[in-house]
Design a protein around this motif. Structure first.
Motif, PDB file in Angstrom:
ATOM      1  N   ARG A 186       0.825  -1.216   0.000  1.00 54.23           N
ATOM      2  CA  ARG A 186       0.000   0.000   0.000  1.00 54.23           C
ATOM      3  C   ARG A 186       0.852   1.255   0.000  1.00 54.23           C
ATOM      4  N   GLU A 187       2.029   1.179   0.605  1.00 52.12           N
ATOM      5  CA  GLU A 187       2.935   2.323   0.618  1.00 52.12           C
ATOM      6  C   GLU A 187       3.598   2.507  -0.754  1.00 52.12           C
ATOM      7  N   ALA A 188       4.029   1.399  -1.359  1.00 51.50           N
ATOM      8  CA  ALA A 188       4.754   1.466  -2.631  1.00 51.50           C
ATOM      9  C   ALA A 188       3.834   1.693  -3.815  1.00 51.50           C
ATOM     10  N   TRP A 189       2.565   1.315  -3.671  1.00 48.21           N
ATOM     11  CA  TRP A 189       1.621   1.379  -4.800  1.00 48.21           C
ATOM     12  C   TRP A 189       0.292   1.925  -4.286  1.00 48.21           C
ATOM     13  N   PRO A 190       0.139   3.251  -4.239  1.00 51.89           N
ATOM     14  CA  PRO A 190      -1.095   3.862  -3.697  1.00 51.89           C
ATOM     15  C   PRO A 190      -2.356   3.396  -4.407  1.00 51.89           C
ATOM     16  N   GLY A 191      -2.237   2.985  -5.663  1.00 52.56           N
ATOM     17  CA  GLY A 191      -3.414   2.548  -6.408  1.00 52.56           C
ATOM     18  C   GLY A 191      -3.786   1.099  -6.180  1.00 52.56           C
ATOM     19  N   ALA A 192      -2.968   0.368  -5.414  1.00 54.69           N
ATOM     20  CA  ALA A 192      -3.249  -1.048  -5.181  1.00 54.69           C
ATOM     21  C   ALA A 192      -4.433  -1.212  -4.234  1.00 54.69           C
ATOM     22  N   CYS A 193      -5.432  -1.947  -4.670  1.00 58.69           N
ATOM     23  CA  CYS A 193      -6.602  -2.246  -3.844  1.00 58.69           C
ATOM     24  C   CYS A 193      -6.557  -3.739  -3.520  1.00 58.69           C
ATOM     25  N   ILE A 194      -6.269  -4.088  -2.281  1.00 66.44           N
ATOM     26  CA  ILE A 194      -6.159  -5.486  -1.872  1.00 66.44           C
ATOM     27  C   ILE A 194      -7.570  -6.060  -1.766  1.00 66.44           C
ATOM     28  N   VAL A 195      -7.963  -6.854  -2.747  1.00 68.41           N
ATOM     29  CA  VAL A 195      -9.327  -7.397  -2.769  1.00 68.41           C
ATOM     30  C   VAL A 195      -9.443  -8.712  -2.023  1.00 68.41           C
TER      31      VAL A 195
END
Length: 263
Positions: A33-42
């Motif tokens: 989440r820090e390295a990839w702000p657009g990552a949504c952990i589904v």
């Protein structure tokens, strides 16, 4: 895909994370989440069986898979994904697979996750979004899967039929189909078509069955390919199977239609 097609770091991308150890999994999620702000952990999974089931349910765009998990290994899950989405492996230092990964065909990060290495992996993954994996990746996964020991398929399945517990030979099973509470076993009892019920969920059976003989064709269906008569494409997005000597039609979901390409 050229540089203008690569999504920005803040573009929303759905991600599946699988690791059987809770603390490293939580650390990876936080670092991602820090390295990839657009990552949504589904989805998060604690074993390979749940990881594969979560992939079918949520259809994430990227998967981070621990190599060594109970049920199905991360390698086996990646082979089932079959290049549909980018996969990044998560591995412990000293794992035998690192030398193969260093060839560059597959991305990996080591535990505990280093922020700079994760950022590098994320940049590579973002550049591969929407692109199919090359044949070199599939060949590497096949090689690595052969190095991991897989439990032998049990010779029989114990199933309830009324007050009886029947021992059904695995080779006689035509297909498995799950519902809300049970898994239905359709088999040949020597005199014709028969059925029984078991409590083992379909996703757990996947880790026990030989994938060369039993093909998953739907999230709720595994079929013994020796009993398939034909695959019928109804329209562009719909397909079903017919069986030898049985009237049932089994659905084939989009993820598995590639099994039936014809020659």
């Amino acid at each position: 895909m050229n540089s203008t097609d690569i999504p920005s770091p803040t573009d929303r991308v759905t991600v599946l994370v699988a690791d059987d150890e809770e603390a490293p999994r939580a650390q990876l999620v936080a670092a991602l989440r820090e390295a990839w702000p657009g990552a949504c952990i589904v989805a998060e999974a604690a074993n390979g069986v749940d990881a594969w089931d979560a992939f079918l349910e949520h259809e994430p765009q990227v998967c981070f898979l621990d190599i060594r998990m109970p049920g199905l290994s991360g390698i086996e899950v990646a082979r089932r994904i079959d290049g549909q989405v980018p996969v990044v492996f998560v591995t412990a230092y000293g794992d035998h697979a690192l030398a193969a990964f260093d060839a560059g065909a597959v991305d990996y990060v080591m535990k505990p996750v280093d922020a700079a290495r994760l950022t590098q992996a994320v940049q590579r993954v973002r550049g591969r979004l929407g692109q199919p994996a090359g044949p070199d990746v599939q060949a590497l996964l096949a090689q690595l899967a052969g190095q991991l020991r897989r439990p032998a398929t049990p010779p029989v399945i114990q199933a309830s039929v009324g007050k009886e517990v029947r021992l059904i030979r695995v080779e006689d099973i035509v297909y498995f189909e799950s519902d809300a509470r049970y898994t239905r076993v359709a088999y040949d009892d020597g005199s014709g078509a028969a059925e029984a019920l078991i409590r083992t969920p379909l996703k757990e059976l996947l880790a026990q069955l030989d994938p060369a003989q039993f093909w998953q064709v739907h999230r709720s269906v595994i079929v013994n390919h020796r009993h398939i008569a034909s695959a019928v494409r109804v329209d562009e997005g719909s397909m079903h199977l017919t069986l030898r000597g049985r009237p049932e039609r089994l659905p084939v979901s989009r993820h598995f239609q590639g099994l039936f390409k014809g020659q």
